[in-house]
Each structure stands twice: as C-alpha cells, then as structure tokens.
Scaffold this motif. Structure first.
Motif, mmCIF file in Angstrom:
data_model
loop_
_atom_site.group_PDB
_atom_site.id
_atom_site.type_symbol
_atom_site.label_atom_id
_atom_site.label_comp_id
_atom_site.label_asym_id
_atom_site.label_seq_id
_atom_site.Cartn_x
_atom_site.Cartn_y
_atom_site.Cartn_z
ATOM 1 N N LYS A 28 0.428 7.005 -6.647
ATOM 2 C CA LYS A 28 -0.550 7.897 -7.001
ATOM 3 C C LYS A 28 -0.065 9.313 -6.719
ATOM 4 O O LYS A 28 -0.536 10.179 -7.507
ATOM 5 C CB LYS A 28 -1.865 7.705 -5.897
ATOM 6 N N GLU A 29 0.874 9.677 -5.851
ATOM 7 C CA GLU A 29 1.114 10.977 -5.774
ATOM 8 C C GLU A 29 2.014 11.643 -6.730
ATOM 9 O O GLU A 29 2.139 12.783 -7.054
ATOM 10 C CB GLU A 29 1.951 10.982 -4.066
ATOM 11 N N THR B 246 -3.610 4.042 -10.607
ATOM 12 C CA THR B 246 -2.652 4.544 -9.764
ATOM 13 C C THR B 246 -2.502 6.065 -10.505
ATOM 14 O O THR B 246 -1.804 6.849 -9.825
ATOM 15 C CB THR B 246 -1.461 3.897 -9.683
ATOM 16 N N SER C 111 0.326 4.119 -2.767
ATOM 17 C CA SER C 111 -0.118 5.394 -2.604
ATOM 18 C C SER C 111 1.074 6.541 -3.027
ATOM 19 O O SER C 111 0.701 7.590 -3.532
ATOM 20 C CB SER C 111 -0.577 5.792 -0.925
ATOM 21 N N ASP D 162 0.864 -1.383 0.042
ATOM 22 C CA ASP D 162 0.013 0.110 0.023
ATOM 23 C C ASP D 162 0.858 1.291 -0.173
ATOM 24 O O ASP D 162 0.232 2.178 -0.525
ATOM 25 C CB ASP D 162 -1.094 0.060 1.293
#
Ligand code: CTP
Length: 441
Positions: free
Chosen positions: A176-177, A212, A173, A169
């Motif tokens: 994604k950023e 993503t 994440s 995870d």
C-alpha cells in the motif's frame, strides 16, 4: 518437513552441481523449483546458485552462453535443455557473497530456500514454515525488497492467486505504501504477471490489486469499474465484481481472460440513469473496445491477440436468435474461426449476471451452439468464397471489376445466408441478373 529429505532432481542438475563442487565451488538449486518440489508440484525450470563467477562457470561446461551477465547469469545447455546458473546475489559491490546473503536478497521466504543433494535443505528465513502456513512473507523488510524490484509487489499477488496463499499483513501494508513505484517497472513484466493472475484458479485476486492501490497505477481503466454500480434487473454486482465473475467462468486462456477483464470497461464512461432509477450503458461495447485497444497497445500485446480480443469485446453483447438464419448471419459477420469463442464469452458473461436469468440465457446459447455445429456439419455457405458463383462468372455476365463486384457478391451472400437453397450457380446467376438490371439501368 524433513530437512534431509531427498529430492527427485534431474541427472543433469546433479551433474552441474557435481562439476562445480569438484572444482572447489559450492552450488545449490534454489528459488521456484525448490518451492514447487516442496509443494509436490513439478518445477517448470531449474535455477542454480553458486559462488563460482560466470567466467569460471563458462570454463566447466562445453555449451554455455551469457543470458544475464549483468546479474551474473549464464545458461548451460545439456542434452538440449537450458539450465540457468547464477553467481550468488550480493547487495554491495563486493566481490564475494554467501548462500545466506544470496537468499536474503530474494523476494519471499517461500522462494528463498536452497537445496543440495548432500547438504539437504537450507532455509535460513523459515520458508518451509511459511509454505506450511500458506503465507507469502518477505525476506526481511518488505520495503527493502520492493525498493530493489517493485515488480515483487505484483508477484506477491500473483503467488497468492496461483498458490492460494495468504499475503502477510506486513507485505500488504508495504505494498500500500509503495504501490506507485510499480510504474517504474517495464510493461512487459507487468503484463506477464497480470496474465498469470488472470489465468490462475483465483483471478478474483484482482480485488487485492484494487485494495493495495496497485490497480490504479497499472490498470486505471479497470480500477474505476469498482465504483460503477448497476441498478438493472439483469445485474446484482458492480461492474468490476461482475467482470471478475465472468473471468473465472471462462477457460484459462490468456486472450479469453483478458477479453472478459476488459469487456465492460466502457460502462464506466457510458452510464446513464433513467427516471425509474434504472442504469443503462448505451454504446458501452464500442467504448470498451476503444479502451481495450489502448490497454493492449500499452501492454505491447501482439497484433493477432489484440485483434481477437477487440472483436470479441465489440460483439460480446451481439443478440443472436436461436434460429438457423440468425446464427448463419452471426457466424458470417464474426468469422468462423472466432465464433465459437464468442459463444464462450457470452456464456461467461451470463454467469456474472443475475442468477435468476442464468438458466434461460444459457439454454439459448446452448441452442445456438447446436445450430452452429449443424451448419458446420452441413457445410453451409458462410462466406463469399463459399458462394456457388465467383468474380469471373460475374465478369462474364458484364459486371465491372471493382467496387460494384464486391457489392454484388455481398448481396448474393446475404441472400444465401437468408436462404441456403439459393446457393446454386443457376439461381445466383438469376439473382445477379436482376441486380445487374437495377445496377446499370
Ligand atoms: N526472484 C526475486 N525477485 C524477483 C524475481 C525472482 O527474488 N523479482 C527470485 C526468487 O527467489 C524466485 C527466483 O528468483 O524464486 C526465480 O524467479 P522466477 O523464475 O521469475 O520465478 P519463480 O519463483 O521461479 O516462479 P515461477 O517460475 O512460477 O514464475
């Protein structure tokens, strides 16, 4: 896992490690090869990491050339095989580094394990535990790793699709950023990762690329297909999910898998809905071809591969009736070399549609394949060069060189495709004679 386990590594590698050790340096095998061995797979290549500098390495081996001197890499050639030897990575411009620092600058824990025949496995970031848990986890902070090389975001998805591993995870994440940073990476590197995902056992990992945010930066043309629903009796999936099912259904060949990936991209720009609420995508084949051309050029595919993919996309929906005449015409139009691939594309396309129609559609395609094999076996005429008459014969009959000649040969070929029995010199001359009268009267 036993950390003292003995790896079966090629003699040449042992030889390289020995020479470096004897000269006072430390050296290890590292990265993908260690990961692959621990997974019971055969490594594709071998990477060696050492505290020796390239100029030292060059002194110890008779055949060495510089392959990535900026990254401290030289290649030693032993028994005609290349072995990459790289000086320990360092995050600063300091002169020296250690094995642990080198490993700390690698992308994922599963790729940050080193091995030495005497010392055994060196695994400071618990890569083995992640291998056992089938997890892709960054070495340290994922942001830092992606900052060093944004391609690593795509590599995470690639390893998840080739190895069937879960992406941790924290990595997801961070992707994604940071997803927009992928645009800084060269198209060739992105293309090669995408091809590896496509030709893996799990091309459906494109869903992770979508989730993503990476996909909209590297393939916006496919990203929007996730938003295109298809209310039509033949379809039960949106365009992207249909597409990914067709990708999985075709053999693991780079050109064929890219063909399936792009074959319906034109649907995103051609959708109309009729008054009964049924969706239509008139002319999407041509639009898909235009979009695919843009994508393939952007990703610098070679010409032959591009042309093949574009033809397959253009004709992916071509209706062929399961009779001799229709198959002969289709083969002649497509070209004999590419027709078998078109059948593969059409079969794969069926497996992404409503399963209710799958058996019926596949039976027709199998019949077409049978007819095609029969046509080949009987050496039936499929091209102008297979005609029993040629340009010289037509010249002798009084036709003029040039465009007319081309038109006549095409007309004769069409007649023969309709009826192969016409392919004798006598009958074709007769036909040509009729044509001549209508041409020059
Ligand atoms: N590596 C990295 N970051 C990258 C590329 C590579 O940290 N962007 C490191 C990893 O330790 C990797 C090693 O360099 O294992 C070798 O890289 P490469 O040969 O590109 O990949 P492999 O991991 O060997 O995987 P494969 O051979 O399956 O591509």
């Amino acid at each position: 896992m036993n950390r003292k386990m003995v790896f079966d590594i090629p003699e040449e590698i042992i030889h390289i490690l020995d020479i470096l050790n004897k000269n006072g340096f430390s050296a290890y095998i590292v990265g993908g090869c260690v990961r692959d061995i621990l997974l019971g797979q055969t490594p594709k290549d071998w990477d060696i990491t050492t505290d020796a500098k390239p100029e030292d390495v060059k002194r110890f081996f008779p055949r060495v050339f510089e392959t990535g001197i900026n990254h401290g890499t030289v290649t030693a050639v032993i028994n005609d095989t290349n072995y990459e030897i790289t000086t320990f990575r360092t995050s600063t411009y300091e002169e020296t580094s250690t094995l642990t620092e080198d490993l700390s600058l690698r992308d994922f824990t599963i790729n940050a394990i080193a091995y030495h025949p005497q010392e055994g496995i060196i695994d400071p970031f618990s890569g083995i535990s992640d291998l056992e848990k089938s997890t892709i986890r960054a070495v340290g902070n994922p942001h830092d790793r992606f900052e060093e090389d944004p391609l690593r975001m795509l590599r995470a998805v690639r390893f998840s699709s080739t190895l069937g591993f879960k992406i941790d995870d924290s990595v997801l994440s961070s992707i994604k950023e940071n997803c927009s940073k992928i645009e800084k990476v060269s198209v060739e590197r992105i293309r090669d990762e995408l091809s590896k995902i496509l030709t893996s056992d799990r091309p459906e990992e494109f869903v992770t690329l979508r989730e993503t945010g990476l996909l909209k930066h590297i393939l916006p043309e496919f990203d929007i297909c996730f938003d295109i629903t298809q209310n039509h009796p033949y379809h039960i999936y949106n365009v992207a999910m249909h597409t990914l099912r067709t990708v999985s259904s075709i053999e693991k060949n780079t050109a064929l898998r890219w063909t399936m990936l792009l074959h319906d991209t034109g649907k995103a720009v051609t959708k109309t809905t009729d008054n009964k609420g049924i969706d239509h995508f008139y002319g999407h084949q041509k639009k898909s071809m235009d979009i695919a051309k843009r994508v393939l050029e952007r990703y610098k595919f070679d010409n032959a591969t591009t042309q093949k993919i574009l033809i397959l996309i253009k004709y992916h929906d071509m209706r062929i009736n399961p009779d001799n005449k229709s198959v002969r015409k289709a083969v002649s139009k497509m070209g004999e070399d590419i027709f078998p691939d078109l059948l593969k594309v059409q079969k794969a396309d069926k497996s992404g549609q409503n399963p209710e129609y799958f058996d019926e559609g596949t039976a027709i395609l199998n019949k077409i394949q049978e007819i095609y094999l029969d046509i080949k076996k009987n050496n039936q005429c499929l091209t102008i060069k297979d005609l029993a008459i040629n340009g010289d014969d037509l010249l002798a009959m009084g036709f003029e060189q040039g465009r007319d000649m081309g038109v006549v040969l095409k007309m004769l070929l069409n007649a023969v495709l309709e009826n192969p029995e016409l392919n004798t010199k006598e009958k074709l001359m007769e036909l040509a004679d009729d044509l001549e009268n209508s041409f020059y009267k």
